[in-house]
Design a protein around this motif. Structure first.
Motif, PDB file in Angstrom:
ATOM      1  N   ASP A   1       0.842  -1.196   0.000  1.00 44.53           N
ATOM      2  CA  ASP A   1       0.000   0.000   0.000  1.00 44.53           C
ATOM      3  C   ASP A   1       0.877   1.246   0.000  1.00 44.53           C
ATOM      4  OD1 ASP A   1      -2.011   1.809   0.231  1.00 44.53           O
ATOM      5  OD2 ASP A   1      -2.906   0.966   2.020  1.00 44.53           O
ATOM      6  N   ILE A   2       1.722   1.355   1.015  1.00 53.82           N
ATOM      7  CA  ILE A   2       2.720   2.421   1.055  1.00 53.82           C
ATOM      8  C   ILE A   2       3.873   1.929   1.911  1.00 53.82           C
ATOM      9  CG2 ILE A   2       1.646   3.584   3.027  1.00 53.82           C
ATOM     10  CD1 ILE A   2       2.579   6.250   1.756  1.00 53.82           C
ATOM     11  N   ALA A   3       5.094   2.200   1.467  1.00 53.65           N
ATOM     12  CA  ALA A   3       6.271   1.653   2.128  1.00 53.65           C
ATOM     13  C   ALA A   3       6.935   2.697   3.019  1.00 53.65           C
ATOM     14  CB  ALA A   3       7.277   1.145   1.094  1.00 53.65           C
ATOM     15  N   ALA A   4       7.587   2.224   4.081  1.00 51.04           N
ATOM     16  CA  ALA A   4       8.315   3.113   4.977  1.00 51.04           C
ATOM     17  C   ALA A   4       9.324   3.934   4.183  1.00 51.04           C
ATOM     18  CB  ALA A   4       9.034   2.298   6.052  1.00 51.04           C
ATOM     19  N   GLY A   5       9.349   5.233   4.453  1.00 53.39           N
ATOM     20  CA  GLY A   5      10.244   6.132   3.742  1.00 53.39           C
ATOM     21  C   GLY A   5       9.632   6.773   2.527  1.00 53.39           C
ATOM     22  N   ALA A   6       8.474   6.262   2.062  1.00 57.19           N
ATOM     23  CA  ALA A   6       7.839   6.830   0.873  1.00 57.19           C
ATOM     24  C   ALA A   6       7.189   8.167   1.217  1.00 57.19           C
ATOM     25  CB  ALA A   6       6.804   5.872   0.317  1.00 57.19           C
ATOM     26  N   ARG A   7       7.059   8.998   0.218  1.00 53.93           N
ATOM     27  CA  ARG A   7       6.412  10.301   0.383  1.00 53.93           C
ATOM     28  C   ARG A   7       4.906  10.070   0.484  1.00 53.93           C
ATOM     29  NH1 ARG A   7       4.503  14.862  -2.839  1.00 53.93           N
ATOM     30  NH2 ARG A   7       5.492  16.813  -2.187  1.00 53.93           N
ATOM     31  N   ALA A   8       4.353  10.245   1.669  1.00 57.05           N
ATOM     32  CA  ALA A   8       2.935   9.978   1.866  1.00 57.05           C
ATOM     33  C   ALA A   8       2.088  11.165   1.410  1.00 57.05           C
ATOM     34  CB  ALA A   8       2.655   9.661   3.338  1.00 57.05           C
ATOM     35  N   LEU A   9       2.374  12.334   1.942  1.00 61.44           N
ATOM     36  CA  LEU A   9       1.634  13.545   1.602  1.00 61.44           C
ATOM     37  C   LEU A   9       2.606  14.718   1.571  1.00 61.44           C
ATOM     38  CD1 LEU A   9      -1.471  13.076   3.948  1.00 61.44           C
ATOM     39  CD2 LEU A   9      -1.428  12.733   1.476  1.00 61.44           C
ATOM     40  N   GLY A  10       2.397  15.630   0.629  1.00 60.62           N
ATOM     41  CA  GLY A  10       3.291  16.767   0.489  1.00 60.62           C
ATOM     42  C   GLY A  10       2.742  18.031   1.118  1.00 60.62           C
ATOM     43  N   PRO A  11       3.600  19.032   1.302  1.00 62.88           N
ATOM     44  CA  PRO A  11       3.129  20.303   1.859  1.00 62.88           C
ATOM     45  C   PRO A  11       2.091  20.919   0.941  1.00 62.88           C
ATOM     46  CG  PRO A  11       5.325  20.530   0.899  1.00 62.88           C
ATOM     47  CD  PRO A  11       5.014  19.073   0.906  1.00 62.88           C
ATOM     48  N   GLY A  12       1.097  21.547   1.555  1.00 62.30           N
ATOM     49  CA  GLY A  12       0.013  22.133   0.769  1.00 62.30           C
ATOM     50  C   GLY A  12      -1.155  21.198   0.562  1.00 62.30           C
ATOM     51  N   THR A  13      -1.052  19.943   1.036  1.00 60.73           N
ATOM     52  CA  THR A  13      -2.149  18.990   0.905  1.00 60.73           C
ATOM     53  C   THR A  13      -3.264  19.328   1.881  1.00 60.73           C
ATOM     54  OG1 THR A  13      -0.672  17.214   0.230  1.00 60.73           O
ATOM     55  CG2 THR A  13      -2.834  16.574   1.058  1.00 60.73           C
ATOM     56  N   ARG A  14      -4.466  19.457   1.381  1.00 63.39           N
ATOM     57  CA  ARG A  14      -5.623  19.697   2.250  1.00 63.39           C
ATOM     58  C   ARG A  14      -6.091  18.367   2.807  1.00 63.39           C
ATOM     59  NH1 ARG A  14     -11.357  20.441   2.142  1.00 63.39           N
ATOM     60  NH2 ARG A  14     -11.983  22.123   3.541  1.00 63.39           N
ATOM     61  N   LEU A  15      -6.272  18.308   4.109  1.00 63.96           N
ATOM     62  CA  LEU A  15      -6.574  17.054   4.784  1.00 63.96           C
ATOM     63  C   LEU A  15      -8.079  16.814   4.832  1.00 63.96           C
ATOM     64  CD1 LEU A  15      -3.996  17.319   7.689  1.00 63.96           C
ATOM     65  CD2 LEU A  15      -3.778  16.059   5.545  1.00 63.96           C
ATOM     66  N   THR A  16      -8.529  15.920   3.970  1.00 67.72           N
ATOM     67  CA  THR A  16      -9.907  15.470   3.960  1.00 67.72           C
ATOM     68  C   THR A  16      -9.965  14.111   4.656  1.00 67.72           C
ATOM     69  OG1 THR A  16      -9.804  14.208   1.902  1.00 67.72           O
ATOM     70  CG2 THR A  16     -10.108  16.606   1.716  1.00 67.72           C
ATOM     71  N   PRO A  17     -11.127  13.530   4.837  1.00 66.64           N
ATOM     72  CA  PRO A  17     -11.179  12.196   5.441  1.00 66.64           C
ATOM     73  C   PRO A  17     -10.306  11.169   4.726  1.00 66.64           C
ATOM     74  CG  PRO A  17     -13.363  13.150   5.449  1.00 66.64           C
ATOM     75  CD  PRO A  17     -12.484  14.109   4.685  1.00 66.64           C
ATOM     76  N   ARG A  18     -10.078  11.330   3.426  1.00 61.30           N
ATOM     77  CA  ARG A  18      -9.210  10.379   2.707  1.00 61.30           C
ATOM     78  C   ARG A  18      -7.778  10.451   3.215  1.00 61.30           C
ATOM     79  NH1 ARG A  18      -8.976  12.118  -2.870  1.00 61.30           N
ATOM     80  NH2 ARG A  18      -9.430  14.194  -2.104  1.00 61.30           N
ATOM     81  N   GLU A  19      -7.229  11.665   3.293  1.00 58.08           N
ATOM     82  CA  GLU A  19      -5.856  11.813   3.775  1.00 58.08           C
ATOM     83  C   GLU A  19      -5.725  11.444   5.246  1.00 58.08           C
ATOM     84  OE1 GLU A  19      -6.262  14.041   0.104  1.00 58.08           O
ATOM     85  OE2 GLU A  19      -7.406  14.107   1.955  1.00 58.08           O
ATOM     86  N   ILE A  20      -6.748  11.766   6.032  1.00 57.90           N
ATOM     87  CA  ILE A  20      -6.710  11.409   7.448  1.00 57.90           C
ATOM     88  C   ILE A  20      -6.715   9.892   7.601  1.00 57.90           C
ATOM     89  CG2 ILE A  20      -8.074  11.455   9.585  1.00 57.90           C
ATOM     90  CD1 ILE A  20      -8.758  14.365   8.903  1.00 57.90           C
ATOM     91  N   GLY A  21      -7.435   9.199   6.713  1.00 56.32           N
ATOM     92  CA  GLY A  21      -7.398   7.741   6.733  1.00 56.32           C
ATOM     93  C   GLY A  21      -6.006   7.214   6.461  1.00 56.32           C
ATOM     94  N   LEU A  22      -5.308   7.815   5.512  1.00 55.01           N
ATOM     95  CA  LEU A  22      -3.943   7.386   5.213  1.00 55.01           C
ATOM     96  C   LEU A  22      -3.022   7.649   6.398  1.00 55.01           C
ATOM     97  CD1 LEU A  22      -1.684   6.415   3.361  1.00 55.01           C
ATOM     98  CD2 LEU A  22      -1.571   8.725   2.393  1.00 55.01           C
ATOM     99  N   LEU A  23      -3.134   8.848   6.997  1.00 49.96           N
ATOM    100  CA  LEU A  23      -2.287   9.162   8.145  1.00 49.96           C
ATOM    101  C   LEU A  23      -2.579   8.236   9.321  1.00 49.96           C
ATOM    102  CD1 LEU A  23      -2.429  13.061   7.957  1.00 49.96           C
ATOM    103  CD2 LEU A  23      -0.497  11.596   7.359  1.00 49.96           C
ATOM    104  N   SER A  24      -3.845   7.878   9.490  1.00 54.12           N
ATOM    105  CA  SER A  24      -4.192   6.929  10.545  1.00 54.12           C
ATOM    106  C   SER A  24      -3.533   5.584  10.284  1.00 54.12           C
ATOM    107  CB  SER A  24      -5.711   6.760  10.625  1.00 54.12           C
ATOM    108  OG  SER A  24      -6.346   7.960  10.990  1.00 54.12           O
ATOM    109  N   ALA A  25      -3.536   5.145   9.022  1.00 58.47           N
ATOM    110  CA  ALA A  25      -2.904   3.872   8.682  1.00 58.47           C
ATOM    111  C   ALA A  25      -1.407   3.915   8.966  1.00 58.47           C
ATOM    112  CB  ALA A  25      -3.154   3.546   7.211  1.00 58.47           C
TER     113      ALA A  25
END
Length: 659
Positions: A155-179
């Motif tokens: 899904d996403i590997a350690a060290g990978a760029r998950a989200l960049g600066p300027g990203t607006r945090l919607t429930p989708r991004e919050i789900g990724l950060l929770s994961a």
């Protein structure tokens, strides 16, 4: 004679925009808890600190097997395996799959040791003994290693760029950060906006109204407050101010001390009783009085000096607060706010401009579908040229991948009777939310630490880590603006080289190199555990080329050598993943970069340097976003704090960047 302020030389709307743009509304960044982060904007990049999933897991119900035990199995000649137990989701496996055995497994469960594939339950039969017990399973199909298994980090590997600066945090991004286990995030501050309504005739909603005195309810305070919040600001309502000069001055100075922007409504016309413009002239700087726009001519723009009060000190604010005076009539006030002020608040908060909930686009590639069911196809959008419909491309990494949600902007409903969407076909995209902002640049290809830094310098890019080979294929198909390619590839694509860099690659080993790994020969000849990268990775290509050279020296084939490397077929997704395996003592050596090894405290055995080149589609080179990418590449190797390669061990400017 009255001391009336007349409107003279009304400013143009462009001048009003320029005056407001010149105001500083942006507060400093802050850190908030993840549960409070919805709607906020990231202030800096967040990289994955763990693999998601963090273990190899079954992607369906069935039986965990050694794939080689199923080779040749089919409906006519099934392979029978001993059933040794079961593994359920959320439970540590208590069995080891040895040759000739299998274990029942549930979707999401950890793959037991020894197993490398899952056979779906529909392709199996239970073999009962004479007493009705089941101790063997008939496998009616052959599977390959990795079938129906979601590997750690897929899904996403350690060290990978998950989200960049300027990203607006919607429930989708919050789900990724929770994961990823993130519990707090750095976000851009929300501009604090003070709202002061003026006029002797105004009454707060809920209070008694006396129409005989010409009183009206204060509509502007709550209306503008809602607009401030919608634009990404934090509204602060102050007590109602009449047309008394001293009271108005007191409220404005208090609001200026406590807020980044002060908005007033009313008392901006040329009436003799309207005194607010005098407060601004005496206590600040009046930049603009009156705009040639209807409705909304009586508009003020200026700055208010902060008085050094306790409120100003506690809030960390000093100097000046921005000020905008809105007309008194609610329709005029809201029109001026939306047209001139809301964009400035959104800019200061990092919020995107609002968009419609549905957009029309054209398919970037053909997409086949024939399952006879309604499909909600996740898609991304890319605006290529002004006035043209955006390109629409499918985004689908599987139902278990949270990153699919981040990479998609909406869905295209596909009717059950539609079997194929042609390239260029018009489609209607239902956005995930009305404020979805399509990326300014779409790039694909290799993952790389220097690339992450370059992406941070661009305005809302989207980067899909698909590997060098797949990146070139997608570039050939005409979807992305650019592809990042590491090392030589067999695929030829018509593209324009924008520049690049070189990186030192080799074998990452534990600190102190306890297994005494000195080169490729030690992996081939010694009993050392190795972890590799996938075949779509440029690092894997470099590794295989080096194996070819070693094989030629020994008058052997690459296959002869790879068969002797313990873990050659064991792959992990991202550039940092092998290092994580080494740190966890799961491998004696891993394929990786000097930069990652040194940053994470590992040893490193150099095997050479590899070129990384950013290649753009010829018909996209003139795009502004591609030009920004090319400009960022020119800073490579320039030295100083602005150099993207600064501090990256083993990195240098590619000769392609030289004039």
């Amino acid at each position: 004679m009255s001391d009336r302020k007349e409107f003279r030389d009304l400013a143009t709307p462009a001048a009003a925009h320029a005056a407001i743009d010149d105001l500083d509304l942006a507060p400093p960044p802050e850190t908030v808890a993840l549960e409070d982060a919805r709607g906020r904007v990231l202030a800096e990049r967040i990289d994955a600190a763990i693999d998601v999933p963090g273990f190899d897991r079954a992607s369906m119900d069935g039986y965990a097997v050694r794939a080689r035990d199923t080779f040749g199995a089919d409906e006519a000649a099934p392979a029978e395996l001993d059933l040794i137990g079961s593994v359920h989701a959320g439970v540590t496996p208590a069995v080891t799959v040895e040759p000739g055995t299998c274990a029942e497994i549930s979707t999401g469960a950890v793959m037991p040791d020894g197993a490398d594939a899952v056979v779906m339950v529909e392709r199996t039969d239970e073999v009962e003994t004479a007493d009705g017990e089941t101790d063997r399973i008939a496998i009616r199909t052959a599977v390959a290693p990795g079938d129906h298994v979601m590997s750690a980090g897929t899904d996403i590997a350690a060290g990978a760029r998950a989200l960049g600066p300027g990203t607006r945090l919607t429930p989708r991004e919050i789900g990724l950060l929770s994961a990823l286990g993130v519990d707090e995030v750095p976000v851009r501050g929300r501009p604090r906006v003070g709202i002061v309504s003026t006029g002797d005739e105004l009454v707060r909603p809920g209070e008694a109204l006396d129409p005989s005195r010409g009183e009206i309810y204060d509509v502007n305070s709550t209306t503008i407050a809602a607009g401030v919040e919608e634009a990404g600001g934090e509204p602060v309502l102050y007590p109602h101010a009449g047309d008394d000069y001293a009271e108005m001055e007191r409220l404005l100075r208090r609001a200026a001390d406590e807020c980044d922007l002060v908005l007033s409504s009313g008392s901006t016309s040329a009436s003799a009783v309207d005194v607010i413009y005098r407060v601004i002239e005496e206590r600040g700087d009046l930049l603009l009085h009156g705009v040639a726009v209807k409705p909304g001519k009586p508009m003020l723009v200026g700055r208010l000096d902060r008085g050094g009060s306790d409120a100003a000190s506690e809030s960390g604010r000093a100097g000046e607060s921005a000020y905008v005076g809105l007309p008194g009539y609610p329709v005029s006030a809201l029109t001026i706010f939306r047209t001139f002020v809301a964009p400035a608040i959104r800019e200061a908060a990092g919020q995107p401009a609002p968009a419609t909930a549905t957009v029309e686009g054209r398919m970037a590639v053909g997409e086949r579908y024939g399952e006879g069911r309604m499909r909600l196809m996740p898609v991304g959008l890319l605006a290529v040229e002004d006035g043209d419909p955006p390109l629409v491309y499918p985004v689908d990494k599987g139902s278990g991948a949270t990153t699919s949600l981040v990479e998609a902007d909406g869905v295209v409903p596909v009717d059950p009777d539609t079997e194929y969407l042609d390239r260029g076909e018009r489609v209607s995209v239902q956005l995930f939310s009305p404020d979805v902002r399509p990326p300014t640049l779409l790039a694909v290809g290799e993952d790389d630490p220097a690339l992450n830094r370059l992406l941070d310098r661009l305005d809302s890019p989207r980067y899909l880590t698909v590997g060098s080979r797949e990146g070139l294929r997608r570039l050939r198909d005409g979807v992305p603006d650019a592809a990042v390619v590491a090392g030589p590839t067999a695929r030829e694509v018509d593209a324009v080289d924008l520049g690049g860099w070189t990186r030192e690659w080799g074998l990452v080993v534990p600190a102190g190199n306890p297994a005494d790994v000195t080169g490729l020969a030690d992996l081939v000849d010694g009993d050392r555990r190795f972890v590799n990268r996938p075949t779509d990775s440029g690092l894997r290509r470099a590794f295989d080329d080096a194996l070819d050279d070693l094989a030629a020296e020994r008058d052997a084939s690459r296959a002869d050598l790879t068969d002797r490397i313990d873990g050659y077929e064991r792959t992990v997704r991202a550039f940092e993943s092998p290092v994580r395996k080494v740190l966890a003592a799961d491998a004696d050596a891993g394929l990786g970069l000097r930069e990652t090894a040194e940053r994470l405290g590992c040893g490193f055995v150099s095997l050479g340097e590899q070129s990384v080149v950013v290649r753009a589609a010829p018909d996209r080179v003139e795009r502004e976003a591609v030009g920004e990418l090319a400009g960022a590449l020119e800073a490579l190797g320039a030295g100083g704090d602005d150099d993207p390669l600064r501090g990256l061990a083993g990195y240098s400017r590619n000769s392609r960047n030289e004039p």
